[in-house]
Scaffold this active site. Structure first.
Site, PDB file in Angstrom:
ATOM      1  CE  LYS A 131      -3.856  -7.541   0.430  1.00 30.61           C
ATOM      2  NZ  LYS A 131      -3.249  -6.586  -0.602  1.00 30.61           N
ATOM      3  CE1 TYR A 216      -4.931  -4.292   4.378  1.00 31.66           C
ATOM      4  CE2 TYR A 216      -5.200  -4.283   2.002  1.00 31.66           C
ATOM      5  CZ  TYR A 216      -4.394  -4.407   3.116  1.00 31.66           C
ATOM      6  OH  TYR A 216      -3.049  -4.654   2.966  1.00 31.66           O
TER       7      TYR A 216
HETATM    8  P1  NAD Z   1       6.115  -5.595  -5.938  1.00 34.16           P
HETATM    9  O1  NAD Z   1       5.758  -5.576  -7.363  1.00 34.16           O
HETATM   10  O2  NAD Z   1       6.695  -4.373  -5.340  1.00 34.16           O
HETATM   11  O3  NAD Z   1       7.096  -6.810  -5.614  1.00 34.16           O
HETATM   12  C1  NAD Z   1       6.897  -8.087  -6.173  1.00 34.16           C
HETATM   13  C2  NAD Z   1       8.209  -8.845  -6.203  1.00 34.16           C
HETATM   14  O4  NAD Z   1       7.973 -10.077  -6.880  1.00 34.16           O
HETATM   15  C3  NAD Z   1       9.311  -8.097  -6.953  1.00 34.16           C
HETATM   16  O5  NAD Z   1      10.523  -8.235  -6.264  1.00 34.16           O
HETATM   17  C4  NAD Z   1       9.368  -8.830  -8.276  1.00 34.16           C
HETATM   18  O6  NAD Z   1      10.658  -8.793  -8.873  1.00 34.16           O
HETATM   19  C5  NAD Z   1       9.007 -10.240  -7.854  1.00 34.16           C
HETATM   20  N1  NAD Z   1       8.502 -11.056  -8.962  1.00 34.16           N
HETATM   21  C6  NAD Z   1       8.898 -12.316  -9.218  1.00 34.16           C
HETATM   22  N2  NAD Z   1       8.288 -12.781 -10.305  1.00 34.16           N
HETATM   23  C7  NAD Z   1       7.521 -11.789 -10.783  1.00 34.16           C
HETATM   24  C8  NAD Z   1       6.650 -11.674 -11.904  1.00 34.16           C
HETATM   25  N3  NAD Z   1       6.440 -12.694 -12.749  1.00 34.16           N
HETATM   26  N4  NAD Z   1       6.015 -10.506 -12.101  1.00 34.16           N
HETATM   27  C9  NAD Z   1       6.170  -9.476 -11.233  1.00 34.16           C
HETATM   28  N5  NAD Z   1       6.986  -9.538 -10.141  1.00 34.16           N
HETATM   29  C10 NAD Z   1       7.649 -10.689  -9.923  1.00 34.16           C
HETATM   30  O7  NAD Z   1       4.761  -6.022  -5.160  1.00 34.16           O
HETATM   31  P2  NAD Z   1       4.449  -5.805  -3.625  1.00 34.16           P
HETATM   32  O8  NAD Z   1       3.676  -4.550  -3.465  1.00 34.16           O
HETATM   33  O9  NAD Z   1       5.649  -6.027  -2.785  1.00 34.16           O
HETATM   34  O10 NAD Z   1       3.367  -6.995  -3.386  1.00 34.16           O
HETATM   35  C11 NAD Z   1       3.770  -8.351  -3.157  1.00 34.16           C
HETATM   36  C12 NAD Z   1       2.654  -9.069  -2.395  1.00 34.16           C
HETATM   37  O11 NAD Z   1       2.420  -8.397  -1.163  1.00 34.16           O
HETATM   38  C13 NAD Z   1       1.310  -9.094  -3.090  1.00 34.16           C
HETATM   39  O12 NAD Z   1       0.643 -10.290  -2.814  1.00 34.16           O
HETATM   40  C14 NAD Z   1       0.554  -7.930  -2.466  1.00 34.16           C
HETATM   41  O13 NAD Z   1      -0.854  -8.088  -2.489  1.00 34.16           O
HETATM   42  C15 NAD Z   1       1.054  -7.993  -1.054  1.00 34.16           C
HETATM   43  N6  NAD Z   1       1.021  -6.681  -0.391  1.00 34.16           N
HETATM   44  C16 NAD Z   1       0.523  -6.616   0.866  1.00 34.16           C
HETATM   45  C17 NAD Z   1       0.505  -5.420   1.535  1.00 34.16           C
HETATM   46  C18 NAD Z   1       0.056  -5.368   2.966  1.00 34.16           C
HETATM   47  O14 NAD Z   1      -0.122  -4.273   3.477  1.00 34.16           O
HETATM   48  N7  NAD Z   1      -0.063  -6.496   3.626  1.00 34.16           N
HETATM   49  C19 NAD Z   1       0.949  -4.257   0.911  1.00 34.16           C
HETATM   50  C20 NAD Z   1       1.469  -4.348  -0.381  1.00 34.16           C
HETATM   51  C21 NAD Z   1       1.495  -5.571  -1.031  1.00 34.16           C
END
Ligand code: NAD
Length: 386
Positions: A131, A216
């Site tokens: 999400k 949420y």
């Molecule tokens: P994050 O920034 O920690 O991780 C993102 C990953 O994508 C990294 O490994 C990064 O290297 C990679 N990536 C590849 N191309 C990229 C670019 N162009 N720019 C930036 N990063 C790039 O983010 P996250 O917190 O893991 O979030 C990822 C997804 O998960 C999002 O859609 C976020 O909304 C969702 N999320 C959901 C929850 C939940 O509780 N369900 C919690 C956090 C995040």
């Protein structure tokens, strides 16, 4: 489910006044489990999703997709993913040839979800997508259409719909324990740091706090009430002098109006200390979750009149790994050919509502939510988890 045949439950040795002891599982043997490719090794993947495989009954991690080969190799070494099952974003399509992968789980910045769902659907693998589903309803629609065309399942990872406290509250509301539902109050806020992160860039995030954490509140109002909003009103704040908010909003307050008089009033911010609560108000009782959307430690309180006195009870709900529950649900849908509880349509509807909220904030008017045809959720998930 095949695993049920192997369930072992030892006889209870405590007296009838004690809570039954439940055996964990039943677990599917490793070679029978649904194999997941995790796409994007960021915070959510490393801190929550990958450890959740250890609590799952039906899933295993079989492939990793990352732009950083060395990081993928180190994570692969921890979770037993072989070097041959580590992929880059460029050779992502080679997942099609990996027979140990049945699901692609997309955990990338929001603005990349559409591309990776469309490319992923072409590999013939089922797709679980984080999400918010996308950055617009138009993208969400294309993602649903691509998965339908490829005949693969698409589920959006709304973890709170699988989380036991939220599920207990949803059941209470559905069973009429609160009376008729009248109001919903919710906040989901956090203080954003690091200026360089993708969450503050419009093209990668789609917006600010609203699609990330405000989502949420929107989704909870919908799934807890089982109803859909028809109109929204909103106010938005984007301080020009704060470099974090050059591209995205800092805070939004919004109201969602439902056809039968039920009203949801919500706030969300990227510039307030972490706060995650909700309260569902009915004609006969209210129930509160605080925290409401946490990974651990959610708490439920219910207030109602008993023998002429207002009492507040705190039902004890067994904590389970909500990421494992969510993935196990999707795996059971694949193993049993069922529709997921939170398919693409659930994500699309939230995007329609968020677009109406932005429009209401921009114009200062109340905005109708585009008409919904058909249901957005599949059957309720079965109780499972260990
Ligand atoms: P994050 O920034 O920690 O991780 C993102 C990953 O994508 C990294 O490994 C990064 O290297 C990679 N990536 C590849 N191309 C990229 C670019 N162009 N720019 C930036 N990063 C790039 O983010 P996250 O917190 O893991 O979030 C990822 C997804 O998960 C999002 O859609 C976020 O909304 C969702 N999320 C959901 C929850 C939940 O509780 N369900 C919690 C956090 C995040």
């Amino acid at each position: 489910m095949q695993a049920q045949q192997n369930k072992v439950q030892l006889p209870q040795i405590h007296g009838p006044s004690e809570q039954d002891e439940k055996a964990p599982g039943p677990f599917l043997a490793p070679d029978k489990r649904v194999g997941y490719a995790i796409v994007g090794l960021g915070r959510l993947s490393i801190n929550q999703i990958l450890p959740a495989f250890g609590h799952s009954q039906y899933c295993r991690v079989t492939a990793l997709v990352s732009g950083d080969r060395e990081k993928a190799r180190r994570i692969g070494a921890q979770y037993g993913v072989p070097e041959a099952s580590l992929y880059s974003y460029a050779d992502y399509e080679r997942l099609a040839d990996n027979k140990d992968v049945q699901v692609i789980y997309i955990v990338l910045p929001n603005g990349m979800h559409e591309e990776y769902v469309l490319r992923g659907a072409k590999t013939g693998k089922h797709i679980l997508c984080e999400k918010p589903m996308a950055t617009s309803s138009a993208e969400a629609r294309r993602m649903i259409d691509a998965c339908t065309k490829a005949n693969v399942k698409l589920m959006i990872a709304y973890r709170q719909q699988y989380e036991p406290h939220n599920r207990m509250l949803q059941k209470m509301a559905k069973d009429g324990k609160l009376g008729k539902l009248r109001g919903f109050l919710s906040t989901n806020s956090q203080q954003q740091g690091d200026l360089s992160q993708w969450r503050l860039k419009k093209s990668l995030a789609g917006g600010g706090c609203l699609p990330d954490v405000g989502l949420y509140c929107i989704n909870a109002a919908r799934f807890l009430s089982g109803q859909e909003p028809v109109r929204v009103s909103a106010q938005l704040w984007q301080p020009k002098d704060d470099p974090r908010f050059h591209e995205v909003e800092a805070s939004v307050s919004f109201s969602m109006h439902f056809a039968n008089g039920f009203q949801a009033t919500c706030t969300t911010s990227y510039d307030a200390h972490k706060s995650q609560t909700l309260r569902l108000e009915g004609t006969d009782a209210w129930a509160e979750l605080s925290p409401a959307f946490a990974y651990h430690g959610n708490k439920l309180r219910v207030s109602q009149l008993e023998d002429g006195k207002e009492v507040v009870i705190e039902p004890q709900v067994e904590e389970k790994d909500q990421f494992a529950l969510e993935m196990d649900h999707f795996s059971s849908c694949i193993l049993e050919g069922k529709e997921p509880h939170t398919p693409g349509e659930e994500g699309l509807q939230d995007h329609r509502i968020m677009e109406a909220i932005y429009e209401a904030a921009r114009t200062g008017r109340t905005v109708d939510v585009a008409g919904l045809s058909g249901k957005t959720r599949g059957p309720e998930p079965e109780e499972s988890g260990s």
